[in-house]
Design an enzyme around this catalytic site. Structure first.
Site, mmCIF file in Angstrom:
data_model
loop_
_atom_site.group_PDB
_atom_site.id
_atom_site.type_symbol
_atom_site.label_atom_id
_atom_site.label_comp_id
_atom_site.label_asym_id
_atom_site.label_seq_id
_atom_site.Cartn_x
_atom_site.Cartn_y
_atom_site.Cartn_z
ATOM 1 N N LYS A 47 0.804 -1.226 0.000
ATOM 2 C CA LYS A 47 0.000 0.000 0.000
ATOM 3 C C LYS A 47 0.840 1.280 0.000
ATOM 4 C CE LYS A 47 -4.303 -1.003 2.341
ATOM 5 N NZ LYS A 47 -5.024 -0.871 3.598
ATOM 6 N N ASP A 83 -10.648 3.258 1.628
ATOM 7 C CA ASP A 83 -11.020 2.979 3.026
ATOM 8 C C ASP A 83 -11.832 4.133 3.627
ATOM 9 O OD1 ASP A 83 -9.885 0.477 3.198
ATOM 10 O OD2 ASP A 83 -7.934 1.236 3.825
#
Ligand code: ATR
Length: 265
Positions: A47, A83
């Site tokens: 990520k 997210d």
């Protein structure tokens, strides 16, 4: 959940998993782009590395410091982090409106960054509580600096004495720590139960188990609450929407997660 959603959306596509060694990430991304895939989700440890492999970064991904969704479009690589919007969508689907609400967020890691940026953007008043107070203070300062304009995130230690006064006036409590996650299901963050009230909504990002001890004990005190399967489904749905430009069936995706969890336990 992604394949179930693709089938429901009538898209002739498939979602598959690849195990990529960290040192081969640049090659893997270039290869996927050359193959003409629509996009990729990525997780730990990629990520952060992806931040430097994209042509353009969304504001959320830049603030969170992590890319979980890559979109290939017209020869360019776009990095997003779903997210934060996934959390907001999950919250709204529970009937919770974050605008103007008072929220207490437990934890100061990557998940907390996503939750805090989402809530700050939605106009919530924020307190972040963490075991390591310095980390909460750094995160609060970073938010105040980057999102600016009247935002004043407060940082407190993750202990009952500090949380009591905060929770008494809070509408929302979000647990982003791993405390209570399987296998240590009897662990619980030090939330003072006397401060929990019927007007409080508890969002626990943990989804294994579905009912953490935190959720169980705060429900007994009259609070409403839910587990993290909704956020998991919604962040996935948002990625699908970025790749396809069509709306994705988040409820179906959550149902698939719940069925899978039930099969495993
Ligand atoms: P993520 O990216 O998933 O948020 P992380 O960056 O490792 O993961 O953050 C984990 C969070 O859970 C941190 O806020 C951590 O607190 P510290 O910053 O003090 O380490 C919190 N956490 C993990 N185990 C904990 C425990 N036993 N008690 C209290 N907080 C805990």
């Amino acid at each position: 959940m992604q394949n179930a959603a693709l089938a429901r959306m009538g898209i002739d596509g498939v979602y598959v998993a690849f195990d990529v060694a960290p040192e081969r990430l640049p090659e893997a991304v270039a290869g996927l782009q050359a193959l003409g895939v629509r996009g990729v989700n990525c997780t730990i440890p990629h990520k952060v590395a992806l931040l430097s492999l994209v042509d353009e970064l969304s504001e959320e991904a830049a603030f969170i410091g992590a890319v979980n969704t890559l979109v290939f479009r017209e020869g360019k690589r776009y990095g997003y982090n779903t997210d934060a919007p996934g959390f907001l969508a999950a919250l709204r689907s529970e009937g919770v409106d974050p605008t103007g609400c008072r929220a207490v967020v437990l934890g100061a890691g990557g998940a907390a960054r996503a939750v805090l940026v989402a809530l700050a953007r939605a106009g919530a008043e924020l307190t972040v509580a963490n075991r390591t107070l310095g980390r909460a203070q750094e995160l609060a300062a970073d938010l105040n600096r980057k999102l600016g304009a009247g935002l004043e995130v407060k940082a407190v230690p993750l202990c009952a004495e500090a949380l009591g006064p905060e929770l008494g006036k809070a509408d929302l409590l979000v647990n982003t720590t791993s405390v209570g996650m399987s296998p240590r299901v009897e662990d619980v963050p030090p939330v003072p139960l006397d401060a929990v009230h019927a007007g409080l909504f508890v969002y626990d990002l943990i989804y294994n188990p579905l009912e953490t001890r935190l959720l169980r004990e705060t429900r007994l005190r009259g609070a409403r609450g839910t587990h993290g399967a909704g956020m998991l489904a919604h962040q996935g749905a948002q990625a699908l929407e970025l790749w396809t430009g069509q709306s994705a069936p988040a409820e179906l995706m959550e149902r698939v997660i719940l069925e899978n969890l039930a099969e495993r336990s």
